[in-house]
Design a protein around this motif. Structure first.
Motif, PDB file in Angstrom:
ATOM      1  N   VAL A  31       0.829  -1.203   0.000  1.00  0.00           N
ATOM      2  CA  VAL A  31       0.000   0.000   0.000  1.00  0.00           C
ATOM      3  C   VAL A  31       0.867   1.257   0.000  1.00  0.00           C
ATOM      4  CG1 VAL A  31      -1.646   1.339   1.384  1.00  0.00           C
ATOM      5  CG2 VAL A  31      -1.976  -1.116   1.087  1.00  0.00           C
ATOM      6  N   LEU A  32       1.846   1.311   0.876  1.00  0.00           N
ATOM      7  CA  LEU A  32       2.678   2.508   1.004  1.00  0.00           C
ATOM      8  C   LEU A  32       3.804   2.562  -0.014  1.00  0.00           C
ATOM      9  CD1 LEU A  32       3.120   2.655   4.881  1.00  0.00           C
ATOM     10  CD2 LEU A  32       1.617   4.052   3.477  1.00  0.00           C
ATOM     11  N   GLY A  33       4.270   1.416  -0.436  1.00  0.00           N
ATOM     12  CA  GLY A  33       5.444   1.352  -1.283  1.00  0.00           C
ATOM     13  C   GLY A  33       6.667   1.098  -0.419  1.00  0.00           C
ATOM     14  N   ALA A  34       7.629   0.394  -0.965  1.00  0.00           N
ATOM     15  CA  ALA A  34       8.814  -0.006  -0.205  1.00  0.00           C
ATOM     16  C   ALA A  34       9.585   1.201   0.332  1.00  0.00           C
ATOM     17  CB  ALA A  34       9.721  -0.867  -1.067  1.00  0.00           C
ATOM     18  N   GLU A  35       9.624   2.288  -0.427  1.00  0.00           N
ATOM     19  CA  GLU A  35      10.406   3.451   0.002  1.00  0.00           C
ATOM     20  C   GLU A  35       9.747   4.225   1.131  1.00  0.00           C
ATOM     21  OE1 GLU A  35       7.533   4.584  -3.047  1.00  0.00           O
ATOM     22  OE2 GLU A  35       9.099   3.082  -3.081  1.00  0.00           O
ATOM     23  N   ARG A  36       8.458   4.034   1.355  1.00  0.00           N
ATOM     24  CA  ARG A  36       7.757   4.764   2.415  1.00  0.00           C
ATOM     25  C   ARG A  36       7.517   3.930   3.662  1.00  0.00           C
ATOM     26  NH1 ARG A  36       2.635   7.524   0.524  1.00  0.00           N
ATOM     27  NH2 ARG A  36       2.850   8.458   2.560  1.00  0.00           N
ATOM     28  N   MET A  37       7.962   2.684   3.655  1.00  0.00           N
ATOM     29  CA  MET A  37       7.783   1.827   4.831  1.00  0.00           C
ATOM     30  C   MET A  37       8.672   2.317   5.962  1.00  0.00           C
ATOM     31  SD  MET A  37       5.559  -0.557   4.682  1.00  0.00           S
ATOM     32  CE  MET A  37       6.059  -1.651   5.976  1.00  0.00           C
ATOM     33  N   PRO A  38       8.128   2.396   7.180  1.00  0.00           N
ATOM     34  CA  PRO A  38       8.954   2.815   8.307  1.00  0.00           C
ATOM     35  C   PRO A  38      10.059   1.792   8.582  1.00  0.00           C
ATOM     36  CG  PRO A  38       6.692   2.335   9.014  1.00  0.00           C
ATOM     37  CD  PRO A  38       6.758   2.109   7.550  1.00  0.00           C
ATOM     38  N   THR A  39      11.211   2.298   8.951  1.00  0.00           N
ATOM     39  CA  THR A  39      12.343   1.437   9.272  1.00  0.00           C
ATOM     40  C   THR A  39      12.793   1.735  10.704  1.00  0.00           C
ATOM     41  OG1 THR A  39      13.951   3.063   8.505  1.00  0.00           O
ATOM     42  CG2 THR A  39      13.160   1.464   6.867  1.00  0.00           C
ATOM     43  N   ALA A  40      13.598   0.863  11.236  1.00  0.00           N
ATOM     44  CA  ALA A  40      14.135   1.090  12.581  1.00  0.00           C
ATOM     45  C   ALA A  40      14.960   2.367  12.601  1.00  0.00           C
ATOM     46  CB  ALA A  40      14.972  -0.102  13.018  1.00  0.00           C
ATOM     47  N   ARG A  41      15.705   2.623  11.545  1.00  0.00           N
ATOM     48  CA  ARG A  41      16.534   3.843  11.476  1.00  0.00           C
ATOM     49  C   ARG A  41      15.646   5.090  11.482  1.00  0.00           C
ATOM     50  NH1 ARG A  41      20.860   3.693   7.103  1.00  0.00           N
ATOM     51  NH2 ARG A  41      21.981   2.717   8.782  1.00  0.00           N
ATOM     52  N   ALA A  42      14.563   5.067  10.700  1.00  0.00           N
ATOM     53  CA  ALA A  42      13.657   6.215  10.655  1.00  0.00           C
ATOM     54  C   ALA A  42      12.983   6.415  12.010  1.00  0.00           C
ATOM     55  CB  ALA A  42      12.616   6.020   9.559  1.00  0.00           C
ATOM     56  N   ASN A  43      12.577   5.320  12.654  1.00  0.00           N
ATOM     57  CA  ASN A  43      11.957   5.425  13.971  1.00  0.00           C
ATOM     58  C   ASN A  43      12.936   5.989  14.994  1.00  0.00           C
ATOM     59  OD1 ASN A  43       9.612   4.370  12.947  1.00  0.00           O
ATOM     60  ND2 ASN A  43      10.007   2.297  13.685  1.00  0.00           N
ATOM     61  N   ALA A  44      14.188   5.546  14.931  1.00  0.00           N
ATOM     62  CA  ALA A  44      15.204   6.041  15.864  1.00  0.00           C
ATOM     63  C   ALA A  44      15.451   7.531  15.647  1.00  0.00           C
ATOM     64  CB  ALA A  44      16.497   5.252  15.709  1.00  0.00           C
ATOM     65  N   TRP A  45      15.523   7.950  14.389  1.00  0.00           N
ATOM     66  CA  TRP A  45      15.754   9.364  14.085  1.00  0.00           C
ATOM     67  C   TRP A  45      14.573  10.210  14.569  1.00  0.00           C
ATOM     68  CZ3 TRP A  45      19.470  12.476  13.723  1.00  0.00           C
ATOM     69  CH2 TRP A  45      19.296  13.751  13.205  1.00  0.00           C
ATOM     70  N   ALA A  46      13.361   9.727  14.384  1.00  0.00           N
ATOM     71  CA  ALA A  46      12.182  10.449  14.862  1.00  0.00           C
ATOM     72  C   ALA A  46      12.231  10.581  16.381  1.00  0.00           C
ATOM     73  CB  ALA A  46      10.910   9.734  14.416  1.00  0.00           C
ATOM     74  N   ALA A  47      12.685   9.543  17.073  1.00  0.00           N
ATOM     75  CA  ALA A  47      12.802   9.599  18.533  1.00  0.00           C
ATOM     76  C   ALA A  47      13.852  10.616  18.952  1.00  0.00           C
ATOM     77  CB  ALA A  47      13.144   8.220  19.086  1.00  0.00           C
ATOM     78  N   GLU A  53      13.400  18.172  20.634  1.00  0.00           N
ATOM     79  CA  GLU A  53      12.321  19.155  20.726  1.00  0.00           C
ATOM     80  C   GLU A  53      11.848  19.307  22.168  1.00  0.00           C
ATOM     81  OE1 GLU A  53       9.479  21.987  19.571  1.00  0.00           O
ATOM     82  OE2 GLU A  53      11.335  21.271  18.671  1.00  0.00           O
ATOM     83  N   ARG A  54      11.706  18.181  22.887  1.00  0.00           N
ATOM     84  CA  ARG A  54      11.317  18.259  24.299  1.00  0.00           C
ATOM     85  C   ARG A  54      12.372  18.999  25.117  1.00  0.00           C
ATOM     86  NH1 ARG A  54       9.223  13.105  23.154  1.00  0.00           N
ATOM     87  NH2 ARG A  54      11.144  12.101  23.819  1.00  0.00           N
ATOM     88  N   ALA A  55      13.639  18.776  24.832  1.00  0.00           N
ATOM     89  CA  ALA A  55      14.718  19.470  25.553  1.00  0.00           C
ATOM     90  C   ALA A  55      14.664  20.965  25.260  1.00  0.00           C
ATOM     91  CB  ALA A  55      16.071  18.893  25.155  1.00  0.00           C
ATOM     92  N   ARG A  56      14.395  21.317  24.014  1.00  0.00           N
ATOM     93  CA  ARG A  56      14.296  22.735  23.646  1.00  0.00           C
ATOM     94  C   ARG A  56      13.142  23.394  24.390  1.00  0.00           C
ATOM     95  NH1 ARG A  56      11.411  25.975  21.077  1.00  0.00           N
ATOM     96  NH2 ARG A  56       9.976  24.431  20.257  1.00  0.00           N
ATOM     97  N   ILE A  57      12.014  22.710  24.472  1.00  0.00           N
ATOM     98  CA  ILE A  57      10.847  23.254  25.175  1.00  0.00           C
ATOM     99  C   ILE A  57      11.133  23.391  26.663  1.00  0.00           C
ATOM    100  CG2 ILE A  57       8.467  22.724  25.855  1.00  0.00           C
ATOM    101  CD1 ILE A  57       8.117  21.526  23.016  1.00  0.00           C
ATOM    102  N   ARG A  58      11.815  22.399  27.257  1.00  0.00           N
ATOM    103  CA  ARG A  58      12.174  22.487  28.683  1.00  0.00           C
ATOM    104  C   ARG A  58      13.079  23.683  28.942  1.00  0.00           C
ATOM    105  NH1 ARG A  58      12.565  16.842  28.431  1.00  0.00           N
ATOM    106  NH2 ARG A  58      14.798  17.004  28.070  1.00  0.00           N
ATOM    107  N   GLU A  59      14.069  23.902  28.073  1.00  0.00           N
ATOM    108  CA  GLU A  59      14.979  25.041  28.242  1.00  0.00           C
ATOM    109  C   GLU A  59      14.225  26.356  28.117  1.00  0.00           C
ATOM    110  OE1 GLU A  59      18.083  24.589  25.384  1.00  0.00           O
ATOM    111  OE2 GLU A  59      18.937  22.841  26.391  1.00  0.00           O
ATOM    112  N   GLU A  60      13.322  26.432  27.157  1.00  0.00           N
ATOM    113  CA  GLU A  60      12.537  27.651  26.970  1.00  0.00           C
ATOM    114  C   GLU A  60      11.644  27.904  28.183  1.00  0.00           C
ATOM    115  OE1 GLU A  60       9.008  29.162  24.024  1.00  0.00           O
ATOM    116  OE2 GLU A  60      10.577  27.886  23.182  1.00  0.00           O
ATOM    117  N   ASP A  61      11.013  26.856  28.701  1.00  0.00           N
ATOM    118  CA  ASP A  61      10.174  27.000  29.888  1.00  0.00           C
ATOM    119  C   ASP A  61      11.006  27.448  31.085  1.00  0.00           C
ATOM    120  OD1 ASP A  61       7.992  26.211  28.411  1.00  0.00           O
ATOM    121  OD2 ASP A  61       7.913  24.179  29.244  1.00  0.00           O
ATOM    122  N   ALA A  62      12.195  26.908  31.235  1.00  0.00           N
ATOM    123  CA  ALA A  62      13.066  27.291  32.343  1.00  0.00           C
ATOM    124  C   ALA A  62      13.462  28.759  32.225  1.00  0.00           C
ATOM    125  CB  ALA A  62      14.313  26.406  32.368  1.00  0.00           C
TER     126      ALA A  62
END
Length: 69
Positions: A31-47, A53-62
């Motif tokens: 359905v998505l195509g092989a190039e759009r399938m999520p990979t462990a590398r993509a999931n790790a990069w998203a994490a 982003e959470r660290a940036r928000i914490r610093e801004e809040d501080a």
């Protein structure tokens, strides 16, 4: 006399889950195509990006809290 051979009752569910996972992967790939399938590398990069982003928000809040004192 009956032999007391242990029965692995988890073999059935494992086989079902394994087959379902393989089927979901194949359907997603078609359905998505092989190039759009999520990979462990993509999931790790998203994490990593989400953590940054959470660290940036914490610093801004501080900074805001310190400025309000």
């Amino acid at each position: 006399m009956a032999s007391s051979t242990p029965v692995d009752i988890s073999a059935g569910p494992r086989a079902v889950v394994g087959t379902a996972a393989e089927l979901i992967y194949k359907v997603g790939r078609s359905v998505l195509g092989a190039e759009r399938m999520p990979t462990a590398r993509a999931n790790a990069w998203a994490a990593v990006c989400a953590d940054q982003e959470r660290a940036r928000i914490r610093e801004e809040d501080a900074r805001v809290l310190l400025a309000a004192r």
